[in-house]
Design an enzyme around this catalytic site. Structure first.
Site, PDB file in Angstrom:
ATOM      1  N   HIS A  29       6.354 -18.215 -38.225  1.00 24.46           N
ATOM      2  CA  HIS A  29       6.338 -19.674 -38.288  1.00 24.46           C
ATOM      3  C   HIS A  29       5.955 -20.112 -39.705  1.00 24.46           C
ATOM      4  O   HIS A  29       4.769 -20.199 -40.033  1.00 24.46           O
ATOM      5  CB  HIS A  29       5.330 -20.241 -37.279  1.00 24.46           C
ATOM      6  N   HIS A 266      10.281 -24.784 -38.203  1.00 23.11           N
ATOM      7  CA  HIS A 266       9.082 -24.514 -37.406  1.00 23.11           C
ATOM      8  C   HIS A 266       8.860 -23.034 -37.134  1.00 23.11           C
ATOM      9  O   HIS A 266       7.798 -22.503 -37.450  1.00 23.11           O
ATOM     10  CB  HIS A 266       9.169 -25.273 -36.072  1.00 23.11           C
ATOM     11  N   GLU A 425     -11.387 -29.758 -15.444  1.00 24.05           N
ATOM     12  CA  GLU A 425     -11.596 -28.335 -15.185  1.00 24.05           C
ATOM     13  C   GLU A 425     -11.021 -27.440 -16.278  1.00 24.05           C
ATOM     14  O   GLU A 425     -11.646 -26.443 -16.665  1.00 24.05           O
ATOM     15  CB  GLU A 425     -10.976 -27.940 -13.834  1.00 24.05           C
ATOM     16  N   HIS A 489      -7.384 -27.659  -0.759  1.00 31.27           N
ATOM     17  CA  HIS A 489      -8.671 -27.175  -1.250  1.00 31.27           C
ATOM     18  C   HIS A 489      -8.985 -25.745  -0.800  1.00 31.27           C
ATOM     19  O   HIS A 489     -10.006 -25.190  -1.226  1.00 31.27           O
ATOM     20  CB  HIS A 489      -9.797 -28.094  -0.764  1.00 31.27           C
TER      21      HIS A 489
END
Length: 696
Positions: A29, A266, A425, A489
């Protein structure tokens, strides 16, 4: 040569070198690394406080390359500033087949001077927030007037793609809320991603976004060239009070190449013809590859000596600090050396537990909260489920922005060691990785949420395992027994993911004693993160059978039986079904040994002799009982009573019954299995699914 002329020569040299390195093996890159050259000169030459002769100098400024694909940017500057390991020969190993190369395709924490492993975009910026949190906490804990023994800053480089990742917004929001004014994020704003220009998918106002989340913003328009403006902005960012800083640096990807401002700059080599052209237009001989003029080396030549001086001054400061504050200084040095502040932490664990049924999440609190209260290394956090995960100790202080008074009255300061992550989270686990990476052992971060939500956190948990970072994840509500919240859950397949993940201890204890053993393993592990898998519902306690010292074996004989005809493996919250079904079988004259199996990974690390003594493989059928997907158990068992579908929104006990987890039903299934095996022993060769409840 004037300073401006020297800067210009350095910019040209760095960009051509990067083009050469990518072209050598036709991969890498180049574009972003080239356009960030001015940022690198400003940062390493004029702003960063570090020591090239000792990359691990404790009070160094931390630098994180979140857009890790531009790694040549960091490797080239390591070479220029005098890191001994980063020779020109090492630079030329980029994208090579050299197995011990120090220039991997993305930065890796094992390389000297690399703070964290980055690659998947957004992880690095979240890590940087963790590094800044660690520094803030140490400052609040140990710094005294005239003794700033911790004074480092964290700088993080990001690109357009980093800022599109969800984890980045989570981390940015948290950092702004916490007022981390020791954090500067440098945005390489070239408006290019792999597919094209950024406006293909994104037209938001980045400056407004950062300001809205509590950041200062400094904008630099000629970021590919204006080193002086970048230096001024970086210096200014270090004086920010109460806010982290974004430097929005406008650059041109592939600066000076014929692919400038094009997405093709890129992630691919430019081609030999274009690389030669770059040499010529920048005043270099195309035949001279991998060339840095002596004048450019001279620009950076003072940095090793400067770093030695910085480090020596800090050593003298710490020496005086210890003399002035001997007890605090002694503790600080233990933390610097990666040692726990309290040597007798095991004595804080209860020697026995109540025999009444207890959720293992509650057992976890009984074990760990006295340790967290007394050992400063632990920085405990939760994703907005504090009442559920039971990790709040008496008189805890929250790590909190001291300038904020919350409506709920839960306040704190930077000396606190309980961190409210909010409903974030993914970044919680990544921030914890950054806290752990600040210095090995100085912090042991603990995260917590429901086990199911560690699927949200999984990429960062993986990065922690990959990076050998000591993080402890406390995962509660880990079974269908958690009940009415239902299949959204109730984890079924998640344990299979974490059991398969290298360098991760996934431990599922069956009662309080095993939970104590699991915590001991997690705390004593040196380079391995741990997931503690804990129940919401009450679990039967097994005094006389469960053993905290045997959790380290991963699996052990829970209840022995002479002349046994089979093994029954019980795991975590489902141990009760193993014990009760063994009793049911015994009443029918079928003797079963019961094995506890809290950790497949730990068991597989034992000697083959030990594994054989536990399993008696080849001699006994072995049935595992666990309300999870069976994947992986075929390595240890010949059959299983498991789950092949998602859970159900029912009270916990009813959910177990709904899916066939009833001692009488399980015992009957095992009895039929043994009868079938007696007629056809080849059934032992292939894992048998004994839970025939498939479709309700």
């Amino acid at each position: 040569m004037t300073t401006d002329e020297l800067h210009n020569l350095a910019l040209k040299s760095i960009r051509v070198l990067i083009a050469d390195l990518v072209q050598q093996f036709n991969g890498g890159h180049p574009g972003g690394a080239m356009d960030m050259a001015a940022i690198g000169i400003a940062l390493w030459k004029y702003v960063l406080q570090f020591s090239p002769n000792n990359p691990d100098y404790f009070n160094r400024d931390r630098f994180v390359l979140s857009n890790g694909h531009t790694c040549l940017f960091q490797y080239v500057f390591q070479h220029l500033v005098g890191y001994k390991h980063m020779s020109m020969e090492q630079l030329q190993s980029y994208h090579s087949n050299i197995t011990d190369s120090l220039c991997p395709g993305h930065p890796e924490i094992e390389i000297p001077g690399i703070e964290v492993t980055t690659g998947a975009l957004g992880q690095g910026i979240a890590n940087a927030v963790g590094l800044a949190i660690a520094s803030k906490n140490l400052q609040a804990t140990y710094n005294k007037p005239d003794f700033p023994v911790v004074s480092n800053y964290t700088f993080c480089m990001v690109g357009d793609a980093c800022l599109q990742e969800g984890i980045s917004l989570e981390a940015i929001s948290l950092a702004g809320h916490l007022g981390l004014d020791n954090l500067t994020v440098i945005y390489d704003n070239n408006q290019i991603t792999c597919d094209g220009s950024v406006d293909l998918t994104n037209t938001e106002d980045i400056n407004a976004k950062f300001k809205a989340t509590g950041w200062d913003v400094i904008e630099i328009w000629n970021g590919s060239e204006d080193i002086n403006a970048i230096v001024k902005a970086l210096v200014r960012s270090k004086t920010s009070k109460g806010k982290p800083t974004l430097l929005n640096v406008h650059t041109s990807i592939g600066t000076g190449s014929n692919l400038e401002n094009n997405c093709r700059a890129h992630g691919a080599a430019f081609g030999e013809e274009e690389v030669d052209r770059l040499h010529v237009v920048n005043g270099f001989d195309p035949a001279m590859k991998y060339y840095i003029p002596l004048e450019v080396y001279g620009l950076f030549k003072d940095l090793p000596e400067k770093g030695d001086s910085i480090e020596k001054s800090w050593d003298l400061l710490v020496e005086s600090f210890v003399e002035q504050y001997p007890d605090l200084g002694k503790e600080f040095l233990k933390r610097v050396n990666g040692e726990l502040s309290c040597d007798t932490w095991k004595s804080l664990i209860p020697s026995s537990f109540p025999v009444t049924p207890t959720p293992s999440r509650s057992s976890s609190g009984l074990v760990f909260n006295p340790i967290a209260k007394n050992v400063n290394n632990f920085l405990v956090g939760c994703a907005d489920l504090s009442p559920s995960v039971n990790l709040i100790w008496d008189k805890k202080v929250d790590f909190q922005n001291p300038n904020i008074e919350t409506q709920c009255g839960i306040n704190g300061d930077y000396s606190g060691r309980y961190l409210h992550y909010g409903i974030r989270e993914h970044s919680m686990a990544a921030v914890a990785n950054g806290i752990a990476a600040f210095n090995p052992g100085t912090f042991i971060p603990v995260t917590s949420t429901f086990f199911m939500f560690y699927l949200y956190a999984a990429p960062a948990v993986r990065y922690g395992a990959l990076s050998k970072l000591k993080v402890i994840h406390v995962a509660t509500h880990d079974s269908i027994g958690m009940g009415e919240d239902g299949p959204t859950h109730q984890p079924i397949a998640l344990a299979s993911l974490y059991r398969a993940m290298p360098n991760l201890n996934y431990i599922r204890p069956c009662d309080s004693e095993e939970t104590a053993g699991a915590w001991e393993i997690a705390i004593e592990s040196k380079e391995t993160p741990t997931i503690l898998s804990l129940s919401r519902q009450k679990l039967t306690q097994y005094p006389g059978y469960s053993r905290r010292d045997m959790v380290s074996k991963g699996g052990y004989v829970f209840i022995e039986a002479d002349d046994a005809q089979l093994n029954i493996i019980g795991v975590g919250a489902e141990m009760c079904f193993a014990v009760e079904s063994a009793k049911k079988l015994a009443s029918k004259g079928i003797k079963a040994r019961v094995l506890s199996f809290p950790s497949q990974r730990l068991f597989s690390s034992q000697s083959i002799e030990y594994q054989r003594s536990v399993l008696r493989k080849g001699h006994l059928a072995t049935v595992v009982i666990e309300a999870y997907a069976p994947n992986g158990w075929e390595r240890y068992a010949t059959a299983g009573f498991n789950m092949q579908e998602f859970g159900k929104s029912l009270p916990g006990a009813v959910a177990y019954d709904y899916f066939g987890f009833d001692a009488e039903n399980i015992a009957h299934s095992i009895e039929r299995y043994l009868s079938a095996v007696s007629k056809d022993e080849s059934l032992l060769w292939e894992f048998q699914d004994l839970n025939q409840i498939k479709d309700h």
